[in-house]
Structure formats: structure tokens, C-alpha cells
Design a protein around this motif. Structure first.
Motif, PDB file in Angstrom:
ATOM      1  N   SER A  10       0.852  -1.181   0.000  1.00  0.00           N
ATOM      2  CA  SER A  10       0.000   0.000   0.000  1.00  0.00           C
ATOM      3  C   SER A  10       0.891   1.236   0.000  1.00  0.00           C
ATOM      4  N   VAL A  11       0.292   2.387  -0.242  1.00  0.00           N
ATOM      5  CA  VAL A  11       0.982   3.679  -0.185  1.00  0.00           C
ATOM      6  C   VAL A  11       0.129   4.599   0.675  1.00  0.00           C
ATOM      7  N   VAL A  12       0.773   5.365   1.559  1.00  0.00           N
ATOM      8  CA  VAL A  12       0.056   6.258   2.467  1.00  0.00           C
ATOM      9  C   VAL A  12      -0.561   7.419   1.678  1.00  0.00           C
ATOM     10  N   ARG A  13      -1.870   7.566   1.812  1.00  0.00           N
ATOM     11  CA  ARG A  13      -2.647   8.570   1.084  1.00  0.00           C
ATOM     12  C   ARG A  13      -2.772   9.865   1.894  1.00  0.00           C
ATOM     13  N   PRO A  14      -2.964  10.999   1.205  1.00  0.00           N
ATOM     14  CA  PRO A  14      -3.096  12.287   1.922  1.00  0.00           C
ATOM     15  C   PRO A  14      -4.228  12.293   2.949  1.00  0.00           C
ATOM     16  N   GLU A  15      -5.349  11.673   2.634  1.00  0.00           N
ATOM     17  CA  GLU A  15      -6.494  11.699   3.557  1.00  0.00           C
ATOM     18  C   GLU A  15      -6.264  10.853   4.814  1.00  0.00           C
ATOM     19  N   TRP A  16      -5.189  10.112   4.853  1.00  0.00           N
ATOM     20  CA  TRP A  16      -4.858   9.286   6.026  1.00  0.00           C
ATOM     21  C   TRP A  16      -3.949  10.008   7.022  1.00  0.00           C
ATOM     22  N   ILE A  17      -3.482  11.198   6.684  1.00  0.00           N
ATOM     23  CA  ILE A  17      -2.531  11.934   7.520  1.00  0.00           C
ATOM     24  C   ILE A  17      -3.291  12.760   8.562  1.00  0.00           C
ATOM     25  N   ASP A  18      -2.780  12.745   9.802  1.00  0.00           N
ATOM     26  CA  ASP A  18      -3.429  13.485  10.878  1.00  0.00           C
ATOM     27  C   ASP A  18      -2.730  14.822  11.144  1.00  0.00           C
ATOM     28  N   SER A  19      -3.152  15.513  12.192  1.00  0.00           N
ATOM     29  CA  SER A  19      -2.614  16.844  12.499  1.00  0.00           C
ATOM     30  C   SER A  19      -1.149  16.814  12.939  1.00  0.00           C
ATOM     31  N   ASN A  20      -0.613  15.654  13.252  1.00  0.00           N
ATOM     32  CA  ASN A  20       0.806  15.518  13.592  1.00  0.00           C
ATOM     33  C   ASN A  20       1.674  15.261  12.363  1.00  0.00           C
ATOM     34  N   GLY A  21       1.053  15.189  11.193  1.00  0.00           N
ATOM     35  CA  GLY A  21       1.803  15.010   9.956  1.00  0.00           C
ATOM     36  C   GLY A  21       2.241  13.580   9.693  1.00  0.00           C
ATOM     37  N   HIS A  22       1.570  12.626  10.335  1.00  0.00           N
ATOM     38  CA  HIS A  22       1.879  11.213  10.072  1.00  0.00           C
ATOM     39  C   HIS A  22       0.585  10.417   9.969  1.00  0.00           C
ATOM     40  N   LEU A  23       0.738   9.142   9.629  1.00  0.00           N
ATOM     41  CA  LEU A  23      -0.428   8.278   9.457  1.00  0.00           C
ATOM     42  C   LEU A  23      -1.232   8.217  10.747  1.00  0.00           C
ATOM     43  N   ASN A  24      -2.512   8.570  10.644  1.00  0.00           N
ATOM     44  CA  ASN A  24      -3.416   8.498  11.783  1.00  0.00           C
ATOM     45  C   ASN A  24      -3.574   7.038  12.208  1.00  0.00           C
ATOM     46  N   LEU A  25      -3.675   6.793  13.494  1.00  0.00           N
ATOM     47  CA  LEU A  25      -3.727   5.411  13.991  1.00  0.00           C
ATOM     48  C   LEU A  25      -4.856   4.602  13.370  1.00  0.00           C
ATOM     49  N   ALA A  26      -5.971   5.223  13.054  1.00  0.00           N
ATOM     50  CA  ALA A  26      -7.089   4.487  12.450  1.00  0.00           C
ATOM     51  C   ALA A  26      -6.714   3.917  11.086  1.00  0.00           C
TER      52      ALA A  26
END
Length: 157
Positions: free
Chosen positions: A10-26
Motif C-alpha cells: 500500500s501507499v500512504v494517502r493524503p487523507e490518512w494523515i493526521d494533524s501531527n503530519g503522520h499516518l493516523n492510527l485508524a
């Protein structure tokens, strides 16, 4: 030598990024869930099995460990390991890696229950599916548990 049942990319998508600038735990869980779909298909208990048999698998318990940050655009590889199966349960483990660095980012351990969808209750696997899962355990169970498998949440002693 042990080998994973599946490898899912998979590749990390923009909509998966949280306010800390990394992949949101969900979204770690989303990636692991997509890997679970691939694992189930490889084991013959995925969507086609549900459509044909009226049975499915429901996740009953998960434990996720976040080890390294994952950021926008990172390429991910999830390795799915089969730890065990009995007449009604499937125990498996996912490891998520950064493709470029090879570093492990997160792991998730899961227990799934076999469900008769007509009554939405736990039911034994059909004999032929149970035998196939036992064969898969013999073929794919790792020689040693992956780091983090069987871990529990607790404060240090």
C-alpha cells in the motif's frame, strides 16, 4: 524457513494523515484490514467463501503496536503470518514495513471467529475448510513468534 501467507503493498494517502503530519492510527488499522482481506482470500475464507458457504470470519480481538512513524507517500509492505487455527478461530499476525528502509513500522495481532451468517453466531468451520486451515498452519506458522506476538498491555514492572 517460515514464510508469510501473504505480502500486501500500500501507499500512504493524503487523507490518512493526521494533524501531527503522520499516518493516523485508524489508518494503520485500515491497511492491516486490507491485508486481512488478502490473507482470508489466500486461505480460502474470503469473499468467495462467504458467498458460496454463507459463512464468514469476524474479528473478535486485535492488538496493535505502533513502532515507527509512517508519513505521506510512504510505501508500505504488510506481511501476514498465520499463528494458529482451531475449529472456530483463526489467530494471525501482521507486520507493516517501510518498503524503502525495510524498518518495521507497526504490528497487529488478531483473533477471528468463524461465523454462520444465517444466524450470525460462531460456528465450526466445515470439515474440509478446517483441514485446509490446519494444513496452512503447518505450512505457514513461523518457526518462532514474530516480535510483539502475544504481548499484553501493562505498565513496566
Amino acid at each position: 524457513m517460515s514464510k508469510p501467507v501473504i505480502e500486501y503493498e500500500s501507499v500512504v494517502r493524503p487523507e490518512w494523515i493526521d494533524s501531527n503530519g503522520h499516518l493516523n492510527l485508524a489508518y494503520y488499522v485500515v491497511v492491516f484490514d486490507l491485508a486481512t482481506d488478502a490473507l482470508y482470500a489466500a486461505l480460502g475464507i474470503g469473499d468467495a467463501y462467504r458467498e458460496m458457504s454463507g459463512n464468514s470470519c469476524f474479528t473478535a480481538e486485535t492488538h496493535t503496536l505502533y513502532e515507527r512513524e509512517v508519513r505521506l507517500g510512504d510505501k508500505l509492505l504488510v506481511k501476514g503470518w498465520l499463528l494458529g487455527a482451531d475449529t472456530k478461530r483463526l489467530h494471525y499476525f501482521h507486520e507493516m514495513f517501510h518498503v524503502d528502509s525495510g524498518e518495521r513500522s507497526a504490528v497487529q495481532e488478531l483473533m477471528a471467529l468463524h461465523i454462520d451468517m444465517r444466524v450470525r453466531r460462531v460456528a465450526p468451520y466445515p470439515a474440509e475448510r478446517y483441514a485446509a486451515l490446519q494444513q496452512a498452519v503447518r505450512e505457514y506458522a513461523p518457526a518462532t513468534l514474530p516480535k510483539g506476538a502475544g504481548r499484553r498491555i501493562a505498565l513496566p514492572a
